[in-house]
Design an enzyme around this catalytic site. Structure first.
Site, short mmCIF file in Angstrom:
data_model
loop_
_atom_site.label_atom_id
_atom_site.label_comp_id
_atom_site.label_asym_id
_atom_site.label_seq_id
_atom_site.Cartn_x
_atom_site.Cartn_y
_atom_site.Cartn_z
N LYS A 60 1.79 7.72 -0.12
CA LYS A 60 2.58 6.53 0.54
C LYS A 60 4.13 6.39 0.11
O LYS A 60 4.17 7.08 -0.91
CB LYS A 60 1.99 5.26 -0.02
CG LYS A 60 2.61 3.95 0.71
CD LYS A 60 1.78 2.66 0.48
CE LYS A 60 2.22 1.41 1.05
NZ LYS A 60 1.50 0.12 0.64
N SER A 135 0.10 -2.77 4.33
CA SER A 135 1.07 -1.83 4.61
C SER A 135 0.74 -0.20 4.54
O SER A 135 1.99 0.29 4.92
CB SER A 135 2.12 -2.37 3.58
OG SER A 135 1.84 -2.02 2.29
N SER A 159 -3.22 -4.02 1.23
CA SER A 159 -2.62 -3.18 2.03
C SER A 159 -3.33 -1.88 2.06
O SER A 159 -2.91 -0.82 2.57
CB SER A 159 -1.27 -2.89 1.49
OG SER A 159 -0.57 -3.84 1.93
N1 GLN Z 1 0.02 -8.02 4.24
C1 GLN Z 1 0.42 -8.27 2.78
C2 GLN Z 1 1.84 -8.59 2.64
O1 GLN Z 1 2.64 -8.55 3.78
C3 GLN Z 1 -0.13 -7.39 1.67
C4 GLN Z 1 0.86 -6.37 1.46
C5 GLN Z 1 0.53 -5.37 0.43
O2 GLN Z 1 -0.74 -5.20 -0.11
N2 GLN Z 1 1.39 -4.47 0.01
O3 GLN Z 1 2.26 -9.10 1.64
#
Ligand code: GLN
Length: 454
Positions: A60, A135, A159
């Site tokens: 990532k 994400s 995420s």
């Molecule tokens: N979708 C969640 C957010 O937007 C989780 C993001 C994450 O785990 N990095 O914060």
């Protein structure tokens, strides 16, 4: 089998599917082929091999890699080449993996669909009109599309697990503190964890093995023994006590999702496990607490992107303040700005007690909900997401609906416990995920239960 051939297969596959899937932001082909060559020489002379010898992996793009572009999918880091490797990257080098490239994500890991990437849209390999989740969308899509065998993602509020569910792969968020965050670009430091995304549970256990452990460079990494996750994959779940939170099968969870979880529970029952319904009564406050806390931490963490120290700098600033303002206005995307504003507000004097402090209290209650259940049960099982992958554009103008996607994954981050998502049936041709949650530092049991399905 030569490692060069394996790496070659990876790039060939990328050549065939990447224009559709668009999982990668940067490819590191020259270096990867060089590494493969070195590993092939080791293979020939029979010297000792690392744990993941020669395995092609994607990272990532919020995990810093020395000399290899690391953007967090943000324009503000568009040209950023780090001068050091994250601890997980050093550990992968010891395990002798081959880094294929850096993977797309929502900007600074803020999002659930990859639609917030500053550069491109990754697509779900099962249906190119749908999101891969986020994400860590690139991490999940690249593994699902067969571009790499393994990838690393990060999970602050779902995420890793949500994109794993949407793409039909295995994604683990380890216990907070299990994996070093040194070199993970911070979003919400008290929640962020790096974790593995793979095709199988066994692969996942190997990859977590390779990256776990105490790191003097991260004071929140835990001084706790790392057991052999792989030797725990016995297939034995007899007598295991499973808790199923009623909040996880209630309103908003689609019927196919509910049914697939009940089917999975039947499988576990047939293997000698027992399950009962329980309650995590404070789950309903998790989303609100998460967005306050994570945005507050993000507003502080992202203050460092000022146009002076890293990445993008506006070309036409008239004063120092102007430099900050323009750099950030031009460099950050809308969602990142939304979070910074929310977080700055929640931390400001006069509001801190009403919002930030209260959210911290709620977090303690949520953690306690989990601890109470784990006094009597070994694992918690439920769906990973309330629905399968949604269409690109479907939720883009509606941040609240988008946020609701993580309602089943976020409590796990707030409690700091480990959780995995494994494939669990389909809804209309789209994969669904089963979430298995364990006690602090008990990833071994989580893997054992997950492996019972392989
Ligand atoms: N979708 C969640 C957010 O937007 C989780 C993001 C994450 O785990 N990095 O914060």
């Amino acid at each position: 089998l030569k490692i060069s051939d394996l790496v070659d297969e990876s790039y060939k596959r990328i050549g065939r599917v990447e224009d559709k899937v668009q999982a990668f932001l940067t490819l590191d082909e020259e270096q990867a082929r060089q590494t493969a060559k070195t590993l092939d020489e080791k293979l020939a002379d029979g010297s000792k091999q690392g744990l993941l010898f020669g395995m092609p992996i994607g990272l990532k793009d919020n995990i810093v890699t020395k000399g290899l572009r690391t953007t967090c999918a943000s324009k503000i880091l568009e040209n950023f080449d780090p001068i050091y490797d994250a601890t997980v990257v050093q550990k992968l080098q010891q395990a002798e993996t081959v880094t294929i490239g850096k993977l797309n994500m929502d900007e600074f890991a803020m999002g659930s669909s990859n639609e917030n990437s500053g550069f491109k849209m990754t697509r779900n390999p099962w249906d190119l009109d749908r999101v891969p989740g986020g994400s860590s969308g690139g991490s999940a899509a690249s593994v699902a599309a067969g571009e790499v065998l393994f990838s690393l993602g990060s999970d602050t509020g779902g995420s890793i697990r949500q994109p794993a569910a949407f793409c039909g792969v295995v994604g683990m968020k380890p216990t907070y503190g299990r994996v070093s965050r040194f070199g993970l670009v911070a979003f919400a430091s008290s929640l962020d964890q790096i974790g593995p995304v793979t095709r199988t549970v066994e692969d996942n256990a190997y990859l977590l093995q390779a990256i776990s452990g105490l790191d003097p460079m991260d004071s929140t990494s835990a001084n706790v023994d790392v057991p052999s996750f792989v030797s725990n994959l016995t297939g034995d779940v007899k007598g295991l006590k499973i808790a199923v939170p009623k909040e996880y099968l209630g309103e908003g969870v689609n019927e196919r999702v509910r049914q697939s979880v009940l089917d999975a529970l039947k499988v576990l029952e047939s293997l000698g496990a027992v399950w009962e319904e329980v309650s995590l009564p404070h789950s309903k406050y998790a989303l609100a607490a998460y967005y306050l806390l994570s945005s507050s931490e993000a507003s502080a963490n992202l203050a460092r992107f000022d146009g002076v120290r890293y990445g993008y700098r506006t070309p036409d600033a008239e004063s120092l303040i102007d430099l900050y303002k323009k750099t950030r206005a031009e460099g950050f995307g809308d969602e990142v700005k939304r979070r910074i504003m929310l977080g700055t507000f929640a931390l400001s004097s006069g509001y801190y007690d009403a919002y930030y402090k209260k959210a911290q209290k709620v977090r303690t209650l949520i953690k306690k909900d989990f601890e109470d259940v784990f006094e009597k049960y070994d694992v918690i099982v439920g769906p990973t997401t309330p629905t399968p992958a949604f269409k690109i554009g479907e939720n883009i103008d509606d941040p609240l609906t988008m946020y609701a996607n993580d309602i089943l994954t976020i409590p796990v981050n707030l409690a700091g416990v480990p959780g995995i998502s494994i494939p669990c049936g389909f809804d209309g041709g789209l994969p669904l995920g089963l979430q298995i949650i364990g006690k602090h530092f008990d990833e071994a049991t989580v893997y054992r239960v997950a492996h019972a399905f392989e």
